[in-house]
Structure formats: structure tokens, C-alpha cells
Design a protein around this motif. Sequence first.
Motif, short mmCIF file in Angstrom:
data_model
loop_
_atom_site.label_atom_id
_atom_site.label_comp_id
_atom_site.label_asym_id
_atom_site.label_seq_id
_atom_site.Cartn_x
_atom_site.Cartn_y
_atom_site.Cartn_z
N UNK A 144 85.22 39.90 49.54
CA UNK A 144 85.96 39.20 50.60
C UNK A 144 85.74 37.69 50.56
N UNK A 145 84.49 37.26 50.36
CA UNK A 145 84.22 35.82 50.26
C UNK A 145 84.82 35.21 49.02
N UNK A 146 84.83 35.95 47.92
CA UNK A 146 85.42 35.46 46.68
C UNK A 146 86.92 35.25 46.84
N UNK A 147 87.60 36.22 47.42
CA UNK A 147 89.05 36.09 47.64
C UNK A 147 89.34 34.89 48.54
N UNK A 148 88.57 34.75 49.61
CA UNK A 148 88.77 33.61 50.51
C UNK A 148 88.54 32.28 49.79
N UNK A 149 87.46 32.22 49.01
CA UNK A 149 87.15 30.99 48.28
C UNK A 149 88.25 30.63 47.30
N UNK A 150 88.72 31.59 46.53
CA UNK A 150 89.77 31.32 45.54
C UNK A 150 91.04 30.86 46.23
N UNK A 151 91.42 31.51 47.30
CA UNK A 151 92.65 31.14 47.99
C UNK A 151 92.54 29.76 48.62
N UNK B 236 81.59 49.79 50.90
CA UNK B 236 82.32 48.93 51.84
C UNK B 236 81.32 48.08 52.62
N UNK B 237 81.52 46.78 52.67
CA UNK B 237 80.58 45.94 53.44
C UNK B 237 80.78 46.12 54.94
N UNK B 238 79.71 45.95 55.70
CA UNK B 238 79.81 46.02 57.16
C UNK B 238 80.39 44.73 57.69
N UNK B 239 81.27 44.84 58.66
CA UNK B 239 81.83 43.68 59.34
C UNK B 239 81.95 44.00 60.83
N UNK B 240 82.16 42.97 61.63
CA UNK B 240 82.47 43.17 63.04
C UNK B 240 83.88 43.74 63.14
N UNK B 241 84.00 44.89 63.78
CA UNK B 241 85.29 45.58 63.87
C UNK B 241 85.59 45.90 65.33
N UNK B 242 86.86 45.82 65.69
CA UNK B 242 87.27 46.17 67.05
C UNK B 242 88.64 46.83 67.01
N UNK B 243 88.92 47.58 68.05
CA UNK B 243 90.23 48.23 68.18
C UNK B 243 90.56 48.35 69.66
N UNK B 244 91.84 48.23 69.96
CA UNK B 244 92.31 48.39 71.34
C UNK B 244 93.48 49.36 71.34
N UNK B 245 93.42 50.34 72.22
CA UNK B 245 94.46 51.35 72.31
C UNK B 245 94.90 51.49 73.77
N UNK B 246 96.08 52.07 73.95
CA UNK B 246 96.61 52.24 75.30
C UNK B 246 97.36 53.57 75.41
N UNK B 247 97.55 54.03 76.63
CA UNK B 247 98.29 55.26 76.89
C UNK B 247 98.78 55.27 78.33
N UNK B 248 99.46 56.36 78.69
CA UNK B 248 100.11 56.39 79.99
C UNK B 248 100.20 57.83 80.48
N UNK B 249 100.01 58.03 81.77
CA UNK B 249 100.28 59.31 82.41
C UNK B 249 101.34 59.09 83.48
N UNK B 250 102.52 59.64 83.26
CA UNK B 250 103.62 59.48 84.22
C UNK B 250 103.46 60.51 85.35
N UNK B 251 103.62 60.05 86.60
CA UNK B 251 103.40 60.88 87.78
C UNK B 251 104.53 60.70 88.78
N UNK C 207 89.04 45.37 55.83
CA UNK C 207 89.93 44.80 54.84
C UNK C 207 91.23 44.29 55.44
N UNK C 208 91.59 44.76 56.64
CA UNK C 208 92.81 44.24 57.27
C UNK C 208 92.61 42.83 57.79
N UNK C 209 91.36 42.43 57.98
CA UNK C 209 91.07 41.09 58.49
C UNK C 209 90.37 40.23 57.44
N UNK C 210 89.45 40.84 56.71
CA UNK C 210 88.74 40.15 55.64
C UNK C 210 89.24 40.72 54.32
N UNK C 211 90.21 40.04 53.72
CA UNK C 211 90.97 40.60 52.60
C UNK C 211 90.09 40.80 51.36
#
Length: 312
Positions: free
Chosen positions: A292-299, A7-22, A137-141
Motif C-alpha cells: 500500500x505504501x509503495x503504490x502511494x509513493x509511486x503514484x 493482509x496488513x492490518x488497518x483501521x477499518x469502519x463500516x456503517x449500515x442502515x435499515x428500516x422497520x415499517x409500522x 484495499x478499498x481505501x489503501x490501494x
Amino acid sequence: MRDITLKPTTLRSARAAGYVRLPPETIAVVRSGEVEKGDVCGAAKLAGMMAVKRTPDLLPHCHPIGVLKTEMEAQVVDDGIELAAEVQTIAATGVEMEALTAVSIAALTVYDMLKAYAPAEAMKIGNIRLLQKKGGKSHFKRALKDALGGARAAVLVLSDTVAAGRKPDTAGASVRDRLAEAGFDIVAYDIAPDEPEQIRAWVQAWIENKADFVVTVGGTGLGPRDKTVEAVQPLLTTELPGFMETARAFGQARTPYAMLSRGIAGLSGSTFVATFPGSRKGAEETLAAVLPGLVHLIEVCRIARPHEGGYE
């Protein structure tokens, strides 16, 4: 753990959230700053950042990675404390679990610090969820859109030994099968000896046949019969050196010999042509690096420059 070596290395990020009810009275204590264990939101954010670093220790299938950025948020609202985490890395795997773990541990920290100020049934941890992820792969197909109807790919294996039947082809077959998995329509899979004129004629024929991708496998080394590059280079109208530079860099991180490959790539009209190494490992690593670059180029090429015969 799952093998992610291809798997090639890419810049990856994730954001998550949660809650504590009081309950209201507990929120009032938090806002007054009178919690005995200290700053609830500050401790929750610190705990979340620490949790990111320990995620692989907690989850058995989570790969240890170098986390490059972690940001935590904790905000007191009318009915509880809202939590969020954002994590970034440059790696071969994502950081969704790091972000989710950060929010989960931050929520447990809030619960631990406030359990003396509210009955258990009034405190609830919930709505822990992934808000966003980017990269990989979710961002760079790594597969073509179904709407393209299968871009046409032709594979030529070049080896005197394989052509003579003295050993089976594994490198070209692997490239062929992986391209098929990525949504390409394999219109040719041939094996030929290392004869420059024969190589050039075969590649030229598929360029004239409007193939989207023509790939040769073999003949990119330093042997006296390795003449694929010399045969293919005159056919290119626009060289794209970044493709094989990427492949060599990817391979070099896995073997010290990738630098010896002389592979080239580029456009011949609207057909993309690439020359892959002849070893199975080298061919698989090259395809993994450039897919990923090949798929992008072809599309992009098929959308921006429709092919003759009705492609859109």
C-alpha cells in the motif's frame, strides 16, 4: 475461511442502515411508552451491539475480530423505526458484515417487540444496506491506477546457489508476479551471485534508466556473502526507513526471526529502491506489508515529479 495472513492490518469502519415499517397505531404505542416488552429503541440498540459480537458465529466465512467500537441508532419516525450501526476495528479484514448483522438483528428485535401491536402484513423489515466502508484495499490501494500506464519495476534476485543453477528461484519470481498483478510493468527480472560490485552496477543501471521501482531479493541477512545492503545503501539519496520497519514488524508477528533482516529502502533520485529478504516467505511478507505504501509513493512521485520522457 479465506486465508488473510498476508493482509496488513488497518483501521477499518463500516456503517449500515435499515428500516422497520409500522402502521400509525403501532407507532403511537411506541411513542407512548406502553409497549409491554419495554423500550423498543433501547432494546434494538442493545440487540445490535450484541449481534456485532456474535457475527462470526452466524456467518460461516466471517473471521472473528476484535471490535473496537460499535454505535447503534434507533429513531422513531412517521411510518416506522429507522436503524443504523457503525462498527470500527483495526484488523486484516473489514466489518461490513458486523454492521449489517447489527442492523438486521436490531430490526428483528423491533419486530418481535411490536408484533402484538400490529398485523403481520402491516409490519415490514427492509432497506437493509451498507452505507459506507473505509480501510483495507478499498481505501489503501494495493494496485496502481490504470491511468499510470504501468510503473516500471526491475527485480534482481541475489543468490550464489540460484545463480549457479543448483536450485530454482521462487522468492524473486513471486515478487515479480505480485508486482505485475499490482499493475507494474516488469522491465527486468535477473539472477546474480552475491557480488557487491555487480549488485551496485545493476541497480545503478536501472536508476539511470528511470525505473520507478528497483527491488533486490536476497542478501539482507547475516551471512558472510550477504552484502546487498552495503552495495545498495550508497546509491540512496533519501532513505525511507519506515518501509522496512513496517516489513520487519509485519514479519515479526508471523515469525520470531524477521528482526534479523537488515533490509533498507529509499529513493535514489525519483527511483524507489528496496532490498527484500531472499526466502520466499520473507519476500512475500515484505511485499504484502509495504505494497500500500509503495503504490502511494509511486503514484505521488509520478504526479508530483513527472519523469523525463513525458510521464504525467
